[in-house]
Scaffold this motif. Structure first.
Motif, PDB file in Angstrom:
ATOM      1  N   ASN A   1       0.806  -1.218   0.000  1.00 15.81           N
ATOM      2  CA  ASN A   1       0.000   0.000   0.000  1.00 15.81           C
ATOM      3  C   ASN A   1       0.841   1.271   0.000  1.00 15.81           C
ATOM      4  O   ASN A   1       0.300   2.379   0.028  1.00 15.81           O
ATOM      5  N   GLU A   2       2.152   1.112   0.009  1.00 21.59           N
ATOM      6  CA  GLU A   2       3.102   2.229  -0.071  1.00 21.59           C
ATOM      7  C   GLU A   2       2.935   3.208   1.079  1.00 21.59           C
ATOM      8  O   GLU A   2       2.970   4.428   0.910  1.00 21.59           O
ATOM      9  N   VAL A   3       2.767   2.650   2.275  1.00 16.89           N
ATOM     10  CA  VAL A   3       2.639   3.492   3.467  1.00 16.89           C
ATOM     11  C   VAL A   3       3.997   4.064   3.875  1.00 16.89           C
ATOM     12  O   VAL A   3       4.103   5.227   4.261  1.00 16.89           O
ATOM     13  N   HIS A   4       5.045   3.271   3.759  1.00 19.06           N
ATOM     14  CA  HIS A   4       6.364   3.641   4.271  1.00 19.06           C
ATOM     15  C   HIS A   4       7.285   4.103   3.145  1.00 19.06           C
ATOM     16  O   HIS A   4       7.252   3.568   2.033  1.00 19.06           O
ATOM     17  N   ARG A   5       8.112   5.101   3.442  1.00 17.03           N
ATOM     18  CA  ARG A   5       9.140   5.533   2.494  1.00 17.03           C
ATOM     19  C   ARG A   5      10.363   6.035   3.276  1.00 17.03           C
ATOM     20  O   ARG A   5      10.240   6.488   4.411  1.00 17.03           O
ATOM     21  N   PHE A   6      11.516   5.915   2.625  1.00 18.32           N
ATOM     22  CA  PHE A   6      12.772   6.352   3.248  1.00 18.32           C
ATOM     23  C   PHE A   6      13.148   7.728   2.721  1.00 18.32           C
ATOM     24  O   PHE A   6      13.144   7.967   1.504  1.00 18.32           O
TER      25      PHE A   6
END
Length: 501
Positions: free
Chosen positions: A31-36
């Motif tokens: 779901n592309e909740v996390h990103r760096f």
């Protein structure tokens, strides 16, 4: 516009002292909740996309994550809850029908939890299942009404086609397309290992799984997807799906985005085309029409396989079941309103149908009153959650139960209720190859075997405690149940006495 803003339902709580920015959560979240953020060397979260599936929490190597329900709230109002307000905003923005997955979550009575099981004491000795036989095996299909003998006086033992199951549990219908290839493999292999059956659902049977045909129930739904002679011959039984508990009176719809590769081939429709099952079978508008299909399927398979008719639990379910029993069907499957599904209109899921406990008891009563209970077996489904629920279902009149959500939970499902998006992070309700491979069939099928093996032991222990040594002796034996917190009408429909009586 500001009026369309809805605060996220869940918040990602990240412990900065534990997070090592390994980016596992980023790679694992479909779901592309996390990103760096490389500039800050920090992980960030877009909580508006979080569905609370717990994938990131489960795989975080430092236990730096947890998902919590937001405490942001609308002004309290007993009539206009925050959920209702949010749904109105969503529909005012889109003009679309609300969709939901995985069963009715409303706070209606759960009758399983209001029924208690009797136990033997002094006058009716209990049975020790470790030292004495407890027969959990049962047979599904039409039974004879009386004992018959041939001209030589020998017993006539021939019966209509039967399904033999090692315990009164089967895996309910979940189609290939709504769940993944790997999920279907887990169900098929577990059914074969356990000596029970799994149901293909309305998506046909993948050619790889024909080898499990002896433990397969093939389904014929209104869309007739994947239905052909070899398919009908492959299964041990055929189920005509008239309805399901999550959406009574509503047809099925698998979006074209999921109709890819082998799914299109198995369903016998073009890739990318929506698979729409109409609400009614367009050749069935009466019990007589249903009878014609029942006997057409029997004729096509040489009268070697029992035919099941599956219906949703609705207000007049007893009368409907009476008609089905006279249609030539061998088994009736009844699905209660808490039954799960990949996608259902929210209003239908939450407001249409009745609990399986009440439906089962009323159907069993009606068939007994009319003297036709032996003509069909009854299979109950719709949120059967444990071995205790199974024992109570049998005592209310079921021959066996269907389970679906519980097996999916055993495979890793976290009930995030977003199956219709196709982004299942646990590889179950998805067709995306990178997600599908997250469900290992070698591990998944063993987890299903473990779950039902444990249930079988518990069923034996409960039956032994009741002083009952066979499923047949438990079936419809409502004297072994007592109700708590139920009114007189509920007790009357269930056919049980109140605790203490």
């Amino acid at each position: 516009m500001p009026i369309d803003f809805l605060y996220p339902k869940f918040e990602v709580v990240r412990n900065p002292q534990r997070c090592i920015a390994c980016r596992v959560c980023e790679r694992q979240c479909a779901n592309e909740v996390h990103r760096f953020d490389p500039a800050l060397n920090l992980m960030e979260s877009d909580e508006s996309k979080c569905v609370d599936c717990h994938r990131c929490v489960s795989l975080c190597p430092t236990r730096a994550l947890k998902i919590v329900e937001t405490d942001h709230a609308f002004r309290k109002n007993a009539n206009w809850s925050g959920e209702i307000i949010s749904e109105i905003y969503l529909q005012a923005k889109s003009g679309g029908v609300l969709l939901s997955s995985m069963g009715n979550p409303a706070g209606h009575p759960i009758y399983w939890d209001k029924l208690l099981i009797n136990a033997s004491q002094v006058t009716n000795p209990s049975i020790d299942p470790l030292r004495e036989p407890i027969e959990t095996k049962t047979f599904l299909g039409k039974k004879t009404h009386d004992i018959k003998r041939d001209k030589n006086g020998h017993l006539v033992t021939e019966t209509s086609p039967q399904l033999e199951i090692s315990m009164p549990v089967m895996f309910s219908a979940m189609s290939y397309g709504s769940i993944s290839y790997n999920a279907h493999e887990c169900l098929a292999r577990a059914a074969a290992e356990l000596g029970i059956y799994y149901n293909t659902g309305e998506g046909g049977l993948h050619e790889d799984f024909y080898r499990y045909g002896a433990h397969t129930i093939v389904q014929v739904a209104s869309g007739r997807f994947g239905v052909h002679k070899d398919y009908l011959e492959a299964g041990a039984a055929i189920e005509i799906k008239m309805g399901q508990g999550a959406k009574p009176g509503i047809g099925g719809h698998l979006p074209g985005g999921k109709i890819v590769g082998d799914i299109a081939k198995t369903r016998m429709i073009p890739e990318g085309s929506d698979a729409i099952s109409p609400a009614p079978h367009h050749d069935i508008y009466s019990i007589e029409d249903l009878r014609q299909l029942v006997y057409s399927l029997k004729e096509a398979t040489g009268y070697r396989k029992p035919v099941i008719v599956k219906i949703a639990a609705v207000h007049n379910v007893a009368a409907i079941a009476s008609g089905i029993a006279r249609s030539g069907a061998d088994i009736i499957a009844i699905d209660g309103f808490r039954g799960g599904t990949g996608a259902a209109p929210t209003r239908i899921r939450d407001h249409v149908g009745i609990p399986i406990e009440l439906a089962l008891a009323s159907v069993d009563d009606r068939l007994r009153e009319e003297g036709i209970r032996q003509d069909v077996s009854l299979v109950a489904g719709g949120s059967v959650r444990s071995s205790a629920d199974i024992v109570k279902a049998i005592a209310l009149g079921a021959d066996a139960v269907y389970v679906a959500t519980a097996p999916l939970l055993a495979l890793g499902c976290h009930l995030c209720a977003t199956c219709f998006t196709g982004k299942c992070n646990w590889g179950i309700a998805t067709q995306e190859p990178e997600l599908v491979k997250r469900l290992n069939p070698e591990i998944g099928f063993l987890r299903l075997v473990n779950l039902l093996t444990a249930w079988k032991h518990e069923i034996s222990e409960m039956m032994g405690g009741m002083g009952i040594n066979s499923i047949e002796a438990l079936k419809g034996n409502r004297l072994m149940l007592r109700g708590v917190g139920l009114n007189e009408k509920e007790l009357q429909i269930l056919g049980v006495r109140h605790a203490g009586e």
